[in-house]
Design a protein around this motif. Structure first.
Motif, PDB file in Angstrom:
ATOM      1  N   MET A  12       0.846  -1.171   0.000  1.00 50.04           N
ATOM      2  CA  MET A  12       0.000   0.000   0.000  1.00 50.04           C
ATOM      3  C   MET A  12       0.888   1.229   0.000  1.00 50.04           C
ATOM      4  O   MET A  12       1.780   1.360   0.822  1.00 50.04           O
ATOM      5  N   ASP A  13       0.623   2.127  -0.905  1.00 51.65           N
ATOM      6  CA  ASP A  13       1.384   3.371  -0.998  1.00 51.65           C
ATOM      7  C   ASP A  13       0.597   4.478  -0.310  1.00 51.65           C
ATOM      8  O   ASP A  13      -0.358   5.016  -0.860  1.00 51.65           O
ATOM      9  N   TYR A  14       0.973   4.819   0.920  1.00 57.33           N
ATOM     10  CA  TYR A  14       0.238   5.806   1.698  1.00 57.33           C
ATOM     11  C   TYR A  14       0.498   7.234   1.231  1.00 57.33           C
ATOM     12  O   TYR A  14      -0.100   8.167   1.754  1.00 57.33           O
ATOM     13  N   SER A  15       1.369   7.422   0.249  1.00 60.48           N
ATOM     14  CA  SER A  15       1.565   8.764  -0.306  1.00 60.48           C
ATOM     15  C   SER A  15       0.473   9.096  -1.323  1.00 60.48           C
ATOM     16  O   SER A  15       0.299  10.253  -1.692  1.00 60.48           O
ATOM     17  N   LEU A  16      -0.285   8.081  -1.754  1.00 55.54           N
ATOM     18  CA  LEU A  16      -1.393   8.314  -2.672  1.00 55.54           C
ATOM     19  C   LEU A  16      -2.610   8.805  -1.903  1.00 55.54           C
ATOM     20  O   LEU A  16      -2.777   8.506  -0.723  1.00 55.54           O
ATOM     21  N   ALA A  17      -3.462   9.520  -2.584  1.00 60.11           N
ATOM     22  CA  ALA A  17      -4.662  10.079  -1.965  1.00 60.11           C
ATOM     23  C   ALA A  17      -5.589   8.993  -1.438  1.00 60.11           C
ATOM     24  O   ALA A  17      -5.642   7.889  -1.964  1.00 60.11           O
ATOM     25  N   ALA A  18      -6.323   9.317  -0.384  1.00 63.10           N
ATOM     26  CA  ALA A  18      -7.434   8.500   0.116  1.00 63.10           C
ATOM     27  C   ALA A  18      -8.675   9.363  -0.092  1.00 63.10           C
ATOM     28  O   ALA A  18      -8.886  10.341   0.601  1.00 63.10           O
ATOM     29  N   LEU A  19      -9.463   9.022  -1.092  1.00 63.33           N
ATOM     30  CA  LEU A  19     -10.570   9.869  -1.504  1.00 63.33           C
ATOM     31  C   LEU A  19     -11.860   9.551  -0.755  1.00 63.33           C
ATOM     32  O   LEU A  19     -12.178   8.386  -0.509  1.00 63.33           O
ATOM     33  N   LYS A  20     -12.625  10.573  -0.403  1.00 66.89           N
ATOM     34  CA  LYS A  20     -13.993  10.401   0.106  1.00 66.89           C
ATOM     35  C   LYS A  20     -14.877  10.355  -1.123  1.00 66.89           C
ATOM     36  O   LYS A  20     -14.949  11.307  -1.895  1.00 66.89           O
ATOM     37  N   LEU A  21     -15.490   9.201  -1.347  1.00 66.23           N
ATOM     38  CA  LEU A  21     -16.250   8.989  -2.571  1.00 66.23           C
ATOM     39  C   LEU A  21     -17.674   8.544  -2.285  1.00 66.23           C
ATOM     40  O   LEU A  21     -17.964   7.978  -1.230  1.00 66.23           O
ATOM     41  N   LEU A  22     -18.523   8.764  -3.259  1.00 62.15           N
ATOM     42  CA  LEU A  22     -19.859   8.188  -3.277  1.00 62.15           C
ATOM     43  C   LEU A  22     -19.766   6.877  -4.050  1.00 62.15           C
ATOM     44  O   LEU A  22     -18.871   6.697  -4.886  1.00 62.15           O
ATOM     45  N   CYS A  23     -20.681   5.960  -3.788  1.00 63.81           N
ATOM     46  CA  CYS A  23     -20.656   4.664  -4.477  1.00 63.81           C
ATOM     47  C   CYS A  23     -20.676   4.837  -5.994  1.00 63.81           C
ATOM     48  O   CYS A  23     -19.953   4.155  -6.715  1.00 63.81           O
ATOM     49  N   VAL A  24     -21.489   5.762  -6.483  1.00 72.06           N
ATOM     50  CA  VAL A  24     -21.585   5.986  -7.929  1.00 72.06           C
ATOM     51  C   VAL A  24     -20.236   6.452  -8.498  1.00 72.06           C
ATOM     52  O   VAL A  24     -19.873   6.091  -9.616  1.00 72.06           O
ATOM     53  N   GLN A  25     -19.474   7.222  -7.732  1.00 66.86           N
ATOM     54  CA  GLN A  25     -18.157   7.669  -8.184  1.00 66.86           C
ATOM     55  C   GLN A  25     -17.165   6.514  -8.197  1.00 66.86           C
ATOM     56  O   GLN A  25     -16.378   6.376  -9.128  1.00 66.86           O
ATOM     57  N   LEU A  26     -17.188   5.691  -7.150  1.00 69.42           N
ATOM     58  CA  LEU A  26     -16.256   4.568  -7.073  1.00 69.42           C
ATOM     59  C   LEU A  26     -16.469   3.596  -8.228  1.00 69.42           C
ATOM     60  O   LEU A  26     -15.517   3.042  -8.765  1.00 69.42           O
ATOM     61  N   LYS A  27     -17.724   3.423  -8.629  1.00 71.25           N
ATOM     62  CA  LYS A  27     -18.017   2.543  -9.762  1.00 71.25           C
ATOM     63  C   LYS A  27     -17.436   3.082 -11.067  1.00 71.25           C
ATOM     64  O   LYS A  27     -17.203   2.330 -12.007  1.00 71.25           O
ATOM     65  N   SER A  28     -17.161   4.398 -11.128  1.00 69.89           N
ATOM     66  CA  SER A  28     -16.590   5.013 -12.327  1.00 69.89           C
ATOM     67  C   SER A  28     -15.064   5.020 -12.330  1.00 69.89           C
ATOM     68  O   SER A  28     -14.456   5.395 -13.326  1.00 69.89           O
ATOM     69  N   ALA A  29     -14.453   4.645 -11.214  1.00 68.82           N
ATOM     70  CA  ALA A  29     -12.992   4.637 -11.129  1.00 68.82           C
ATOM     71  C   ALA A  29     -12.422   3.569 -12.063  1.00 68.82           C
ATOM     72  O   ALA A  29     -13.045   2.539 -12.302  1.00 68.82           O
ATOM     73  N   VAL A  30     -11.237   3.844 -12.574  1.00 70.60           N
ATOM     74  CA  VAL A  30     -10.577   2.944 -13.521  1.00 70.60           C
ATOM     75  C   VAL A  30      -9.326   2.371 -12.875  1.00 70.60           C
ATOM     76  O   VAL A  30      -8.499   3.116 -12.339  1.00 70.60           O
ATOM     77  N   GLN A  31      -9.178   1.039 -12.925  1.00 67.97           N
ATOM     78  CA  GLN A  31      -8.011   0.392 -12.337  1.00 67.97           C
ATOM     79  C   GLN A  31      -6.786   0.612 -13.206  1.00 67.97           C
ATOM     80  O   GLN A  31      -6.851   0.544 -14.432  1.00 67.97           O
ATOM     81  N   THR A  32      -5.644   0.887 -12.561  1.00 62.91           N
ATOM     82  CA  THR A  32      -4.363   1.017 -13.246  1.00 62.91           C
ATOM     83  C   THR A  32      -3.513  -0.186 -12.866  1.00 62.91           C
ATOM     84  O   THR A  32      -2.962  -0.229 -11.775  1.00 62.91           O
TER      85      THR A  32
END
Length: 89
Positions: free
Chosen positions: A1-21
């Motif tokens: 886990m890279d803790y330097s990356l953001a931890a976003l407060k998201l809505l479920c609808v937003q998380l479903k739109s996220a794209v895996q890298t």
């Protein structure tokens, strides 16, 4: 886990739109790279819940959608009940 990356407060609808890298084991949303997300809502189904029939899934509803949570280790062994308001990071 890279803790330097953001931890976003998201809505479920937003998380479903996220794209895996795949190269970084993370996700992107709106150009922001993240590995952790903060979700808040009502637990509508849990494996030990008698209200939901105990279908083996953790389902969270935040009013914008429903998302399945995959819990590990200590979290999975806790007693979870449908109908509770919860917040996850």
């Amino acid at each position: 886990m890279d803790y330097s990356l953001a931890a976003l407060k998201l809505l479920c609808v937003q998380l479903k739109s996220a794209v895996q890298t795949p190269s970084q084991n993370s996700f992107t949303l709106g150009g922001i790279l993240f590995q952790r997300a903060w979700l808040q809502g009502i637990l509508v189904s849990a494996p030990c819940s008698t209200d939901s029939g105990g279908n083996g899934q953790f389902l969270l509803d935040d009013g914008t959608g429903v998302i399945e949570l995959i819990l590990s280790g200590d979290f999975r062994s806790r007693r979870w009940e449908a109908g509770r308001s919860i917040s996850f990071l």
